[in-house]
Design a protein around this motif. Structure first.
Motif, PDB file in Angstrom:
ATOM      1  N   LEU A 106       0.942  -1.383  -0.202  1.00 59.55           N
ATOM      2  CA  LEU A 106       0.109  -0.116  -0.042  1.00 59.55           C
ATOM      3  C   LEU A 106       0.764   1.269   0.007  1.00 59.55           C
ATOM      4  CD1 LEU A 106      -3.028  -1.176   2.456  1.00 59.55           C
ATOM      5  CD2 LEU A 106      -2.737  -0.856   0.099  1.00 59.55           C
ATOM      6  N   ARG A 107       1.992   1.088   0.659  1.00 60.51           N
ATOM      7  CA  ARG A 107       2.915   2.527   0.794  1.00 60.51           C
ATOM      8  C   ARG A 107       3.742   2.547  -0.412  1.00 60.51           C
ATOM      9  NH1 ARG A 107       7.758   3.257   5.338  1.00 60.51           N
ATOM     10  NH2 ARG A 107       8.306   5.429   4.429  1.00 60.51           N
ATOM     11  N   PHE A 108       4.020   1.494  -1.254  1.00 56.01           N
ATOM     12  CA  PHE A 108       4.881   1.424  -2.335  1.00 56.01           C
ATOM     13  C   PHE A 108       4.524   1.230  -3.710  1.00 56.01           C
ATOM     14  CE2 PHE A 108       7.682   1.293   1.593  1.00 56.01           C
ATOM     15  CZ  PHE A 108       8.290   2.747   1.517  1.00 56.01           C
ATOM     16  N   THR A 109       3.523   0.860  -3.682  1.00 55.73           N
ATOM     17  CA  THR A 109       2.830   0.362  -5.003  1.00 55.73           C
ATOM     18  C   THR A 109       1.550   0.977  -5.268  1.00 55.73           C
ATOM     19  OG1 THR A 109       1.609  -1.409  -4.513  1.00 55.73           O
ATOM     20  CG2 THR A 109       3.911  -1.897  -4.674  1.00 55.73           C
ATOM     21  N   ASP A 110       0.953   0.934  -6.488  1.00 56.29           N
ATOM     22  CA  ASP A 110      -0.362   1.386  -7.015  1.00 56.29           C
ATOM     23  C   ASP A 110      -1.189   0.233  -6.872  1.00 56.29           C
ATOM     24  OD1 ASP A 110       0.257   4.226  -7.047  1.00 56.29           O
ATOM     25  OD2 ASP A 110       1.263   3.804  -8.915  1.00 56.29           O
ATOM     26  N   ALA A 111      -0.835  -0.891  -6.404  1.00 54.65           N
ATOM     27  CA  ALA A 111      -1.857  -1.936  -6.464  1.00 54.65           C
ATOM     28  C   ALA A 111      -3.242  -1.999  -5.963  1.00 54.65           C
ATOM     29  CB  ALA A 111      -1.070  -3.410  -5.796  1.00 54.65           C
ATOM     30  N   SER A 112      -4.140  -2.681  -6.311  1.00 52.09           N
ATOM     31  CA  SER A 112      -5.458  -2.410  -6.015  1.00 52.09           C
ATOM     32  C   SER A 112      -5.697  -3.416  -4.776  1.00 52.09           C
ATOM     33  CB  SER A 112      -6.491  -3.074  -6.926  1.00 52.09           C
ATOM     34  OG  SER A 112      -6.117  -4.579  -7.134  1.00 52.09           O
ATOM     35  N   ASP A 113      -6.724  -3.091  -3.971  1.00 51.13           N
ATOM     36  CA  ASP A 113      -6.902  -3.701  -2.580  1.00 51.13           C
ATOM     37  C   ASP A 113      -6.906  -5.258  -2.852  1.00 51.13           C
ATOM     38  OD1 ASP A 113      -6.902  -1.498  -1.358  1.00 51.13           O
ATOM     39  OD2 ASP A 113      -9.034  -1.251  -1.182  1.00 51.13           O
ATOM     40  N   ALA A 117      -4.410  -8.147  -1.399  1.00 55.31           N
ATOM     41  CA  ALA A 117      -4.912  -9.089  -0.754  1.00 55.31           C
ATOM     42  C   ALA A 117      -4.480 -10.484  -1.206  1.00 55.31           C
ATOM     43  CB  ALA A 117      -6.514  -9.069  -0.532  1.00 55.31           C
ATOM     44  N   MET A 118      -4.211 -10.669  -2.569  1.00 57.36           N
ATOM     45  CA  MET A 118      -3.786 -11.926  -3.083  1.00 57.36           C
ATOM     46  C   MET A 118      -2.330 -12.324  -3.252  1.00 57.36           C
ATOM     47  SD  MET A 118      -6.677 -13.679  -3.810  1.00 57.36           S
ATOM     48  CE  MET A 118      -5.836 -14.718  -4.745  1.00 57.36           C
ATOM     49  N   ASP A 119      -1.280 -11.006  -2.999  1.00 57.10           N
ATOM     50  CA  ASP A 119      -0.175 -11.090  -3.269  1.00 57.10           C
ATOM     51  C   ASP A 119       0.734 -11.806  -1.873  1.00 57.10           C
ATOM     52  OD1 ASP A 119       1.895 -10.263  -5.137  1.00 57.10           O
ATOM     53  OD2 ASP A 119       2.763  -9.296  -3.402  1.00 57.10           O
ATOM     54  N   GLU A 120       1.775 -12.681  -2.260  1.00 55.06           N
ATOM     55  CA  GLU A 120       2.546 -13.099  -1.208  1.00 55.06           C
ATOM     56  C   GLU A 120       3.904 -13.235  -1.682  1.00 55.06           C
ATOM     57  OE1 GLU A 120       2.169 -17.264   1.631  1.00 55.06           O
ATOM     58  OE2 GLU A 120       1.010 -16.965  -0.083  1.00 55.06           O
ATOM     59  N   PRO A 121       4.823 -12.821  -0.914  1.00 55.06           N
ATOM     60  CA  PRO A 121       6.004 -12.855  -1.487  1.00 55.06           C
ATOM     61  C   PRO A 121       6.825 -14.189  -1.119  1.00 55.06           C
ATOM     62  CG  PRO A 121       6.081 -12.061   0.753  1.00 55.06           C
ATOM     63  CD  PRO A 121       4.615 -12.268   0.379  1.00 55.06           C
ATOM     64  N   SER A 122       7.925 -14.494  -1.710  1.00 55.31           N
ATOM     65  CA  SER A 122       8.902 -15.582  -1.797  1.00 55.31           C
ATOM     66  C   SER A 122      10.123 -15.039  -1.420  1.00 55.31           C
ATOM     67  CB  SER A 122       8.777 -16.628  -3.023  1.00 55.31           C
ATOM     68  OG  SER A 122       9.335 -15.938  -3.961  1.00 55.31           O
ATOM     69  N   LEU A 123      10.971 -15.891  -0.722  1.00 55.99           N
ATOM     70  CA  LEU A 123      12.249 -15.456  -0.387  1.00 55.99           C
ATOM     71  C   LEU A 123      13.275 -16.144  -1.535  1.00 55.99           C
ATOM     72  CD1 LEU A 123      13.072 -16.574   3.560  1.00 55.99           C
ATOM     73  CD2 LEU A 123      13.440 -14.294   2.139  1.00 55.99           C
ATOM     74  N   GLN A 124      13.823 -15.125  -2.034  1.00 57.93           N
ATOM     75  CA  GLN A 124      14.957 -15.580  -3.033  1.00 57.93           C
ATOM     76  C   GLN A 124      16.246 -15.241  -2.963  1.00 57.93           C
ATOM     77  OE1 GLN A 124      13.482 -14.377  -6.951  1.00 57.93           O
ATOM     78  NE2 GLN A 124      11.349 -14.806  -6.377  1.00 57.93           N
ATOM     79  N   PHE A 125      17.173 -16.288  -3.307  1.00 53.87           N
ATOM     80  CA  PHE A 125      18.897 -15.839  -3.170  1.00 53.87           C
ATOM     81  C   PHE A 125      19.111 -15.426  -4.340  1.00 53.87           C
ATOM     82  CE2 PHE A 125      23.031 -17.745  -3.024  1.00 53.87           C
ATOM     83  CZ  PHE A 125      23.341 -17.279  -1.488  1.00 53.87           C
ATOM     84  N   ARG A 126      19.480 -13.643  -4.543  1.00 55.10           N
ATOM     85  CA  ARG A 126      19.930 -13.165  -5.579  1.00 55.10           C
ATOM     86  C   ARG A 126      21.142 -12.608  -5.489  1.00 55.10           C
ATOM     87  NH1 ARG A 126      14.864  -9.874  -7.906  1.00 55.10           N
ATOM     88  NH2 ARG A 126      13.579 -11.452  -8.276  1.00 55.10           N
ATOM     89  N   ARG A 127      21.648 -11.972  -6.598  1.00 58.48           N
ATOM     90  CA  ARG A 127      22.958 -11.132  -6.515  1.00 58.48           C
ATOM     91  C   ARG A 127      22.584  -9.715  -5.561  1.00 58.48           C
ATOM     92  NH1 ARG A 127      25.688  -6.896  -8.732  1.00 58.48           N
ATOM     93  NH2 ARG A 127      27.713  -7.489  -9.416  1.00 58.48           N
ATOM     94  N   ASN A 128      23.594  -9.539  -4.747  1.00 56.30           N
ATOM     95  CA  ASN A 128      23.536  -8.377  -4.000  1.00 56.30           C
ATOM     96  C   ASN A 128      23.848  -7.255  -5.055  1.00 56.30           C
ATOM     97  OD1 ASN A 128      23.972  -6.443  -2.082  1.00 56.30           O
ATOM     98  ND2 ASN A 128      25.673  -7.255  -0.908  1.00 56.30           N
ATOM     99  N   VAL A 129      22.846  -6.245  -4.894  1.00 52.38           N
ATOM    100  CA  VAL A 129      22.785  -4.942  -5.653  1.00 52.38           C
ATOM    101  C   VAL A 129      24.192  -4.190  -5.316  1.00 52.38           C
ATOM    102  CG1 VAL A 129      21.882  -2.533  -6.039  1.00 52.38           C
ATOM    103  CG2 VAL A 129      20.507  -4.752  -5.809  1.00 52.38           C
TER     104      VAL A 129
END
Length: 466
Positions: A106-113, A117-129
């Protein structure tokens, strides 16, 4: 963001799968799934999941994969969903951030409610910026190179890294070599490539005819331009000379070759953010509108990429810009980029405004990247004096750089496609006129005597809105 070091509104790899990283939650132990760039999973049995830190999970993945210690710096844990990406700091607690995910969206995207409600994050092992490219080239462990390679390949295939067709063919040929082995004359390589073309080239280069006439294409049909270019590049892939373990050495050399080519792309290793910019006014009625863009930020600079056309609109090193962000009440947050330009041959200050709820994040990341870059400049001579080191594989010398900077290249800036605000100083203040320029709105910039951007002082005048 408290807890974010890099994020974007439209992540490429995350779009390929929507997945959860916590299969069970309890007071004692939980199974945590950490995803690698090739979509393989590292399962971890974690005690007291609610309080475990990103550093502890990172170390656990490191131990399971038996990676060298440099991987602790080269990679990071990310929370990723189709709506948002967050690189975690070592002290962060992934489980708690996951519980706070709706608030972050809600703070950092324009996604609808509904999407929130449907979004769920996953943990990913990625390159360090924040891992420098020069250090990446000093790594020789094959598994680390493979992880870098898999992540870069995914970004190329999803067009998160825009590439010219010629470069896509070279990169795709290296993928062919890794997956199919050395090119063998006489084998039906064209048919094999055609069947798996989207594994080697971005989707827009894989388009083939459909319908009645396409059905008559048989084994003897001619290959398309992308297929033929890929096949020619595959033939030209050079094999590495032997070593103690020829198979690993050969694969490692092709991973390295792929990464070296990707290092020519100015947005390699960036954090990506979503935003919009104004379109240039067109026509008698001056109708414009907005254009969606991706903002790529790294230790070296900022690139604004057209999200639809997949080409660079503006690329600036930190020495070439000033920046700031504004978040007026009841108005959209804006990241402002200021840089030198000209208007009808007259030097001016150009202001580009990027509308984004992630403007604060982008501004903070720019500031932190500059701090890290300046710190690295001070420590680099000491590192060189610490003792003899094996020379890393060199990046292409400057004389080879124009190969990527070909006319019309997707990585070249297209300032003429931008709607900017041009300002100059008239002796009393800053006005929207077109004589000579010597001042700037923003004091936030890289302090260096080597930069091409003029060091300027801030003004008390307000920012003119158009």
């Amino acid at each position: 963001m408290d807890g974010a070091e890099g994020n974007t509104g439209h992540p490429g790899p995350a779009e390929r799968s929507h997945r959860s990283s916590v299969s069970s939650v309890g007071a004692r132990a939980a199974d945590v799934l950490v995803y690698l760039a090739d979509n393989t999973v590292v399962p971890l049995a974690v005690e007291n999941l609610s309080s475990v830190s990103a550093h502890e999970l990172h170390r656990a993945v490191h131990d399971v994969l038996q990676l060298p210690d440099v991987a602790l710096e080269a990679f990071a844990l990310w929370l990723v969903s189709p709506l948002l990406e967050v690189q975690l700091k070592p002290k962060h607690q992934p489980y708690k951030l996951g519980r706070q995910w709706p608030e972050l969206l809600l703070r950092f995207t324009d996604a609808s409610d509904d999407d929130v409600a449907m979004d769920e994050p996953s943990l990913q092992f990625r390159r360090n910026v924040f891992f420098p490219k020069r250090r990446e080239l000093q790594i020789h462990e094959e598994e680390v190179l493979r992880l870098f390679y898999e992540e870069a390949k995914g970004n190329v295939l999803t067009a998160r890294y825009p590439c010219d067709p010629e470069d896509c063919e070279v990169l795709g040929a290296l993928v062919c070599r890794v997956q199919l082995g050395p090119y063998q004359p006489g084998q039906p390589a064209a048919c094999t490539l055609r069947e798996k073309l989207d594994s080697f080239l971005p989707a827009h280069l894989c388009k083939r005819g459909h319908g009645l006439f396409a059905a008559f294409r048989g084994r003897g049909a001619k290959t398309g331009p992308g297929e033929q270019g890929l096949l020619n590049a595959y033939r030209q892939v050079k094999e590495a000379t032997g070593g103690d373990s020829e198979h690993e050495t050969t694969l490692g050399s092709h991973y390295r070759a792929y990464l070296l080519k990707c290092h020519e792309l100015p947005f390699y290793g960036c954090a990506f953010f979503h935003g919009e910019i104004d379109k240039p006014a067109q026509g008698f009625l001056h109708r414009a509108g907005r254009k969606p863009v991706t903002v790529a930020i790294s230790l070296e600079g900022v690139h604004v990429i057209d999200s639809k056309e997949k080409h660079v609109l503006l690329g600036l090193r930190f020495q070439e810009l000033s920046w700031d962000h504004t978040s007026p009440e009841e108005e959209e947050p804006v990241l402002w980029l200021e840089f030198d330009g000209d208007s009808e041959g007259t030097p001016v200050n150009k202001l580009l405004r990027i509308y984004s709820k992630q403007a604060e994040l982008m501004s903070s990341l720019i500031e932190y990247c500059i701090e890290l870059s300046q710190a690295a400049e001070h420590t680099l001579p000491q590192d060189s004096a610490s003792g003899p080191q094996e020379a890393p594989s060199p990046s292409p010398p400057p004389t080879q750089r124009p190969k990527l900077r070909r006319q019309g290249s997707v990585v070249c800036s297209r300032i003429q496609h931008l709607s900017t605000i041009d300002y100059v100083e008239d002796g009393q203040g800053i006005k929207r006129v077109k004589p000579k320029r010597t001042t700037s709105f923003f004091s936030r910039q890289l302090s260096t005597s080597q930069g091409s951007y003029t060091v300027v002082q801030p003004t008390d005048d307000g920012l003119e809105q158009s």
